[in-house]
Design a protein around this motif. Structure first.
Motif, PDB file in Angstrom:
ATOM      1  N   VAL A  63     100.793 -62.239  61.951  1.00 23.44           N
ATOM      2  CA  VAL A  63     100.547 -60.970  62.645  1.00 23.44           C
ATOM      3  C   VAL A  63      99.581 -59.957  61.798  1.00 23.44           C
ATOM      4  CG1 VAL A  63     102.456 -61.185  63.890  1.00 23.44           C
ATOM      5  CG2 VAL A  63     102.545 -59.648  62.237  1.00 23.44           C
ATOM      6  N   LEU A  85      96.360 -59.518  70.949  1.00 23.56           N
ATOM      7  CA  LEU A  85      97.535 -60.402  71.378  1.00 23.56           C
ATOM      8  C   LEU A  85      96.805 -61.792  71.683  1.00 23.56           C
ATOM      9  CD1 LEU A  85      99.771 -57.719  73.131  1.00 23.56           C
ATOM     10  CD2 LEU A  85     100.531 -59.301  71.237  1.00 23.56           C
ATOM     11  N   ASP A  89     101.942 -65.199  70.639  1.00 23.96           N
ATOM     12  CA  ASP A  89     102.913 -63.963  70.387  1.00 23.96           C
ATOM     13  C   ASP A  89     103.788 -63.838  71.516  1.00 23.96           C
ATOM     14  OD1 ASP A  89      99.943 -62.126  69.460  1.00 23.96           O
ATOM     15  OD2 ASP A  89     101.434 -63.090  68.050  1.00 23.96           O
TER      16      ASP A  89
END
Length: 115
Positions: A63, A85, A89
């Motif tokens: 991330v 995103l 995720d």
């Protein structure tokens, strides 16, 4: 009684953004590190990001550059800004705090990334 309440999850398309919030009570928020974990179906819970009392943050490699953890101590609230995103995720995201060696988690908020 320590209470952590997450909010801000939802359904978003790939490339989209979400901002998660964690409202804390029952702890001296400003002195405790806060973390965000996530758990995808069939997988173990994973530490995503953490922030110390002085604002130093760390992230899981997957991330980095996309998520940002922050905290506003006078509001007893922590945040996880999630940008760009990806479907991977997708998970339930949990806020975490530790006090005197005891780990506390909220009930989580679902994040689904899908087209």
């Amino acid at each position: 009684q320590v209470r952590l309440v997450e909010s801000g999850g939802g359904l978003v398309q790939p490339g989209g953004t979400l901002r998660l919030s964690c409202a804390a009570s029952g702890i001296n928020f400003k002195i405790h590190p806060i973390a965000w974990y996530r758990q995808a179906p069939g997988k173990a819970r994973e530490l995503v990001a953490s922030i110390t009392s002085d604002g130093t943050s760390t992230y899981v490699e997957s991330v980095k550059g996309r998520f940002t953890i922050s905290r506003v101590n006078h509001r007893n609230t922590a945040y996880l800004q999630m940008n760009t995103l990806k479907p991977e995720d997708t998970a339930v995201y949990y806020c975490n705090a530790a006090r005197q060696g005891v780990q506390f988690y909220g009930r989580g908020t679902q994040v689904t990334v899908s087209s």
